[in-house]
Design an enzyme around this catalytic site. Sequence first.
Site, mmCIF file in Angstrom:
data_model
loop_
_atom_site.group_PDB
_atom_site.id
_atom_site.type_symbol
_atom_site.label_atom_id
_atom_site.label_comp_id
_atom_site.label_asym_id
_atom_site.label_seq_id
_atom_site.Cartn_x
_atom_site.Cartn_y
_atom_site.Cartn_z
ATOM 1 N N GLY A 1 2.939 -9.865 2.225
ATOM 2 C CA GLY A 1 3.052 -10.785 1.107
ATOM 3 C C GLY A 1 4.281 -10.499 0.282
ATOM 4 N N ILE B 1 0.850 -1.200 0.000
ATOM 5 C CA ILE B 1 0.000 0.000 0.000
ATOM 6 C C ILE B 1 0.883 1.248 0.000
ATOM 7 C CG2 ILE B 1 -1.817 1.269 1.196
ATOM 8 C CD1 ILE B 1 -2.496 -1.337 2.662
ATOM 9 N N LYS C 1 4.591 0.140 13.251
ATOM 10 C CA LYS C 1 4.084 0.837 12.071
ATOM 11 C C LYS C 1 3.466 2.183 12.425
ATOM 12 C CE LYS C 1 3.324 -3.473 9.550
ATOM 13 N NZ LYS C 1 2.330 -4.480 9.116
#
Length: 403
Positions: A298, A131, A200
């Site tokens: 991923g 993203i 994060k």
Amino acid sequence: MVNVAILGFGVVGSGVAEVLAKNGAQINRKMDNAIQLKYIVDIRDFPDSPFADKFIKDFAVIEQDPDVNVVVETIGGATFAKDFTERALRAGKSVVTSNKELVAQHGYELLQLAKANGANYFFEASVGGGIPIIRPLSQCLAANELTEICGILNGTTNYILTRMIKGGLSFAVALKEAQKNGYAEQNPAADVEGTDACRKICILASLAFGRHVYPDQVPTEGITGVTLADVGYAAACGRKIKLIGRAIRREAGKVCAYVAPHLVDEENPLSGVEDVFNAIMVKGDAIGDVMFYGRGAGKLPTASAVVADVIDAAKHITGNKCLEWGPGGDDVTTPPDALESAWYIRAKAASADVKAALGDVSFLARSGAPEHEVACITGVYSETALQEKLAGLEIASCFRLLA
């Protein structure tokens, strides 16, 4: 020619090599200088790899090779990765990383080191996998004064909660399924205890609000205490349970950052984010609310973000591109204790006792509830005020509501 070296040939490192090879012609059409993979550093042997001729074991070869321009660090952790990153930056080589732990803990000093040596330190893939979020925060939203960042920042926990909500699985069973499907590590602590989301939100808060926020300044609660009882009560009031990382600009420019499960209203876009997907909402004074959504992890999604940073580094090979924030300190953050919200409470108590403690509440019901279990939605309280009111009650769950 821009020469690239990859440190670590695990999931992300191998994905970066794959993307550079597969899309190399397309990438180089957009470049003044072609990008070429020159080295891969790993202590293991990969004789059957299509990149077998690239492997070396000694980082010093890269450090001392003047033709290596960009180093991709995918080792993880904050020991060897930190040492190699510092050495590469001191040698004037730009570094691209997906290492959230390293950026969250040492981002400020590494950005300063890059600037001092005419290099760049890029970390788009450290938050949100594929993203785009770091670059939009630093560039596209630069005209805004940002007031809040709030989101689902960990795909593993979101998958587990989705399976609890939609499949009726207990936390333990959903975790085993996530491990079987490759979404959770054999030791899932960093995910289920909230550590990953904490790192994060630290990175996002540092970039958005201009001072380094350290993980130990961010109160963090994971999802290990969430039960199917809580899922049932949340559904009864039109909400879903999500692990949320938040960073909010507070008085005097201080940052209130924390990670915890929340009950999210079904009208909130975050409630519809399921499985391994992530979503990050950003509030700015000019733009209003924007949301970034996609696969948060991923091999190839993360590699996509890493290679985008490699391209950016290649385009700025002769100078530093401004990406920085100020130093951290005790004056940067304020705890969430004073942050007011409505709350979800589940307790082993009589309804009358809960009402006596909290005043007007909305009681919730679910099928199969045991005797003496009570759940409700409270009025608006700070955490400090709520805990004072709950003193003496046997509390099983206590989560904020996110409107």
